[in-house]
Design a protein around this motif. Structure first.
Motif, short mmCIF file in Angstrom:
data_model
loop_
_atom_site.label_atom_id
_atom_site.label_comp_id
_atom_site.label_asym_id
_atom_site.label_seq_id
_atom_site.Cartn_x
_atom_site.Cartn_y
_atom_site.Cartn_z
N GLY A 189 38.48 45.68 44.92
CA GLY A 189 37.54 44.68 45.41
C GLY A 189 36.26 45.25 45.99
N HIS A 190 36.29 46.51 46.43
CA HIS A 190 35.08 47.14 46.99
C HIS A 190 34.23 47.78 45.91
N ILE A 191 34.67 47.70 44.66
CA ILE A 191 33.89 48.21 43.53
C ILE A 191 33.24 47.01 42.84
N ASN A 192 31.92 46.94 42.91
CA ASN A 192 31.19 45.82 42.32
C ASN A 192 30.78 46.19 40.90
N ALA A 193 31.46 45.60 39.91
CA ALA A 193 31.16 45.89 38.51
C ALA A 193 29.92 45.16 38.03
N GLY A 194 29.35 44.32 38.90
CA GLY A 194 28.17 43.55 38.52
C GLY A 194 28.49 42.10 38.21
N VAL A 195 29.72 41.86 37.78
CA VAL A 195 30.19 40.50 37.50
C VAL A 195 30.95 40.01 38.73
N SER A 196 30.59 38.86 39.24
CA SER A 196 31.12 38.39 40.52
C SER A 196 32.54 37.87 40.42
N ALA A 197 33.26 37.93 41.54
CA ALA A 197 34.61 37.37 41.61
C ALA A 197 34.57 35.86 41.38
N GLU A 198 33.48 35.22 41.81
CA GLU A 198 33.36 33.77 41.62
C GLU A 198 33.32 33.43 40.13
N PHE A 199 32.59 34.22 39.35
CA PHE A 199 32.53 33.98 37.91
C PHE A 199 33.90 34.21 37.27
N LEU A 200 34.57 35.28 37.67
CA LEU A 200 35.89 35.56 37.11
C LEU A 200 36.87 34.44 37.42
N LYS A 201 36.78 33.88 38.63
CA LYS A 201 37.66 32.77 38.99
C LYS A 201 37.33 31.52 38.17
N ARG A 202 36.04 31.29 37.91
CA ARG A 202 35.66 30.15 37.07
C ARG A 202 36.21 30.32 35.66
N GLU A 203 36.10 31.53 35.14
CA GLU A 203 36.61 31.79 33.80
C GLU A 203 38.13 31.68 33.75
N TYR A 204 38.78 32.12 34.81
CA TYR A 204 40.24 32.01 34.88
C TYR A 204 40.65 30.54 34.86
N ALA A 205 39.93 29.72 35.61
CA ALA A 205 40.23 28.28 35.64
C ALA A 205 40.01 27.65 34.26
N ARG A 206 38.95 28.07 33.59
CA ARG A 206 38.67 27.54 32.25
C ARG A 206 39.75 27.96 31.26
N SER A 207 40.29 29.16 31.44
CA SER A 207 41.36 29.61 30.54
C SER A 207 42.60 28.74 30.71
N VAL A 208 42.93 28.42 31.96
CA VAL A 208 44.10 27.58 32.23
C VAL A 208 43.91 26.19 31.62
#
Length: 611
Positions: free
Chosen positions: A560-579
């Motif tokens: 979590g302390h490594i910022n890959a540039g893509v936000s956790a908020e975006f990943l959560k949105r994409e996770y929700a869309r996958s479900v």
């Protein structure tokens, strides 16, 4: 002069792995060069020399008159035994200097199952394995590459991680070490200076705390120089390609020249870590690609060039580029390869140009067969599109058609596994109408491994029993057609899942497994899961805790302390869309999805705001 005694080289399987002296290798004067860097890939010479990062960094560093860069790879078992038995120094390929005499030893991390090889190489070199036990008299041990985006499992062993694009970051790091040498700083002082460099992570300057249930509570800096979040280094454009790479004396895995035509992918496959950690897409201009191909052919003598990208099909004007190269070098019989093509009939037409008269095998990766699961993973390949592609391939004379699928994907059911058989069966039926010899249909299954920094980073890996059942559905379903099926080792996939999302407590597991004899774990003939199971048991850790546990969205993650540039908020949105079974279009073909890169990348910000 040979790096190892001739009578030693006569006793090993491939002595060319250890002799050095290859065409285009660089050997600077040791005593007159202030900073010495050993670049390593923790696997055999053949695999390490096929890694794209090594020649890039080798070229960049050796262009600096104050730095020499040499190479060292993991010796195979026969050579390792001789080095230990005869008490020989473990040396570099160029000058034959002992690895422990270098100022920096850098590892390129591309696969989790090479971790024990890092420990083995440190041991062979006479370098303390634990970072805490290495003083200033030993090399600074650094690492970079895709696996460094979750550096925690290796935190006990690595002094500094380079997070993200390394071409500029490695130069900043080397300059800081050069300055530190002039000031005779202690190792602790050097590490604190390195922590100030963007994209450099110093694990010893952070403390991890855990909750009673074993989950991570926090990772916090313990020094003012250490930032709470380490941002991935992102190059705005690709640096010039290497046109004088070292040419191996022996055959290597990728025995050809290579030009990176683009970096990054915006298609957004939710299982793919590379699609996240190499964003945004940066394209090399066609003129630069043409110049690089010419330079490599002139300097290396290769008659085969690979155009590298996460998705070659998405390179703007790829058809014209390939046609231009094919026409320009027709008299030299240049062979071109495009290793990452999307499954479309146009791709077949493209490789027809590449192949000339040589048409053996085509490989495509649908990953999932059912439309439902394809939407879940955000990689859409209709059965009609697959059949059109196969039909075009067979009519063009291709004699082998291979498909890659994954089993154990999130939300997958037995029906999804059965759909693989249906899709493969359609392709098989089309092969009957092929002119000439009937093409061979092959299928490869891989057990899905959830990765950090992806929308599926919270998901559990499917347990082994369920994986076997799904694989058996596919194998039994394909028996009637005689389609050959290969499948990855589930125990290897389990370990990969553990380390890809593990925390720094796993360091003691890696160390214990290595002490028991684990090494070359990516090689089936060397892999011994029993050693790993014993190591987990002795360290009081359960691999299922890391691999088979679904994480709540609010859990503190080890990376979590490594910022890959893509936000956790975006990943959560994409996770929700996958479900919900919703696909997300490629951001380069439509609107910006505000993945987080708009905060760091001007082009993304402009797209978001319609500029």
């Amino acid at each position: 002069m040979l790096n190892y005694p001739e009578h030693i080289l006569h006793q090993v399987e491939k002595p060319g792995r250890y002799t050095g002296g290859e065409w285009n290798s660089v050997c600077k004067e040791w005593s007159k060069t202030p900073l010495k860097v050993a670049l390593s890939f923790p696997d055999t010479y053949e695999i390490g020399m096929s890694n794209l990062a090594i020649p890039l960094l080798y070229d960049i560093l050796n262009r600096n008159p104050d730095i020499l860069a040499e190479r060292v790879f993991s010796p195979w078992l026969d050579m390792e035994n001789l080095i230990r038995e005869r008490k020989l120094a473990f040396v570099s390929l160029e000058s034959g200097h002992p690895v422990k005499e270098f100022d920096i030893l850098g590892f390129s991390l591309g696969y989790e199952l090479t971790y024990t090889n890092i420990l083995n190489m440190l041991s062979l070199a006479g370098i303390p394995i634990l970072a805490a036990e290495r003083g200033g008299d030993f090399p600074l041990v650094i690492a970079g590459g895709s696996c460094s985006l979750n550096p925690e499992p290796l935190a006990d062993f690595i002094d500094a991680f380079v997070i993200g694009d390394a071409e500029e970051a490695i130069q900043d790091l080397c300059q800081a070490v050069l300055d530190a040498k002039k000031q005779t700083l202690s190792k602790d002082q050097v590490l604190r200076e390195l922590a100030k460099i963007p994209g450099i992570y110093i694990p010893s300057l952070y403390q991890a705390e855990y909750n009673p249930d074993g989950t991570l509570k926090s990772i916090t800096p313990t020094a003012p120089e250490a930032p709470p979040v380490i941002n991935r280094r992102i190059l705005p454009e690709l640096p010039p390609p290497t046109v004088k790479p070292v040419v191996p004396y022996i055959e290597v895995v990728q025995d050809r020249g290579a030009v990176e035509i683009s970096r990054g992918c915006s298609r957004g496959c939710r299982f793919c870590s590379a699609g996240i950690i190499y964003r945004p897409v940066r394209v090399r201009p066609a003129a630069e690609v043409l110049s690089a191909v010419e330079g490599i052919m002139d300097n290396c003598g290769y008659d085969e060039i690979s155009l590298l990208s996460l998705s070659c099909s998405d390179y703007p004007g790829i058809e014209n580029l390939v046609k231009t190269l094919a026409e320009k070098y027709a008299d030299k019989h240049l062979a071109l390869s495009l290793p990452s093509l999307r499954l479309t009939p146009d791709s077949v037409g493209l490789v027809n140009v590449l192949a000339g008269g040589r048409k053996s095998g085509l490989t495509f990766a649908p990953e999932a067969a059912s439309e439902r699961l394809q939407k879940v993973i955000n990689k859409l390949t209709s059965e009609e599109e697959l059949c059109d592609t196969a039909r075009t391939a067979f009519e063009s004379g291709w004699t082998s058609f291979k498909m890659y699928f994954m089993i154990g994907l999130p939300t997958e059911t037995d029906e999804d596994a059965a759909a693989i058989c249906q899709m493969a069966g359609r392709v098989n039926s089309l092969s009957r109408g092929a002119p000439g010899r009937r093409p061979q249909i092959r299928l490869s299954l891989a057990s899905y491994v959830p990765k950090a920094h992806t929308p599926f980073q919270w998901e559990a890996q499917l347990d082994e029993e369920s994986l076997y059942r799904r694989a058996d559905i596919v194998r039994q379903g394909l028996k009637r057609w005689g389609i050959k099926v290969s499948w990855s080792d589930t125990k290897m996939s389990l370990l990969e899942a553990v380390f890809s999302r593990g925390d720094r407590r796993l360091g003691k597991v890696i160390y214990t497994a290595w002490q028991k004899g684990a090494k070359f774990d990516a090689w089936s003939e060397c892999f011994n899961f029993t050693l790993w199971q014993e190591a987990f048991d002795e360290c009081g850790l359960n691999p299922s805790f890391y691999a088979h546990r679904k994480r709540p969205l609010d859990e503190t993650l080890p990376w979590g302390h490594i910022n890959a540039g893509v936000s956790a908020e975006f990943l959560k949105r994409e996770y929700a869309r996958s479900v919900e079974g919703q696909d997300t279009p490629d951001c380069r073909e439509g609107k910006c999805h505000a993945c987080g890169l708009e905060k760091a990348v001007t082009e993304c910000n402009n797209r978001l705001h319609g500029k």
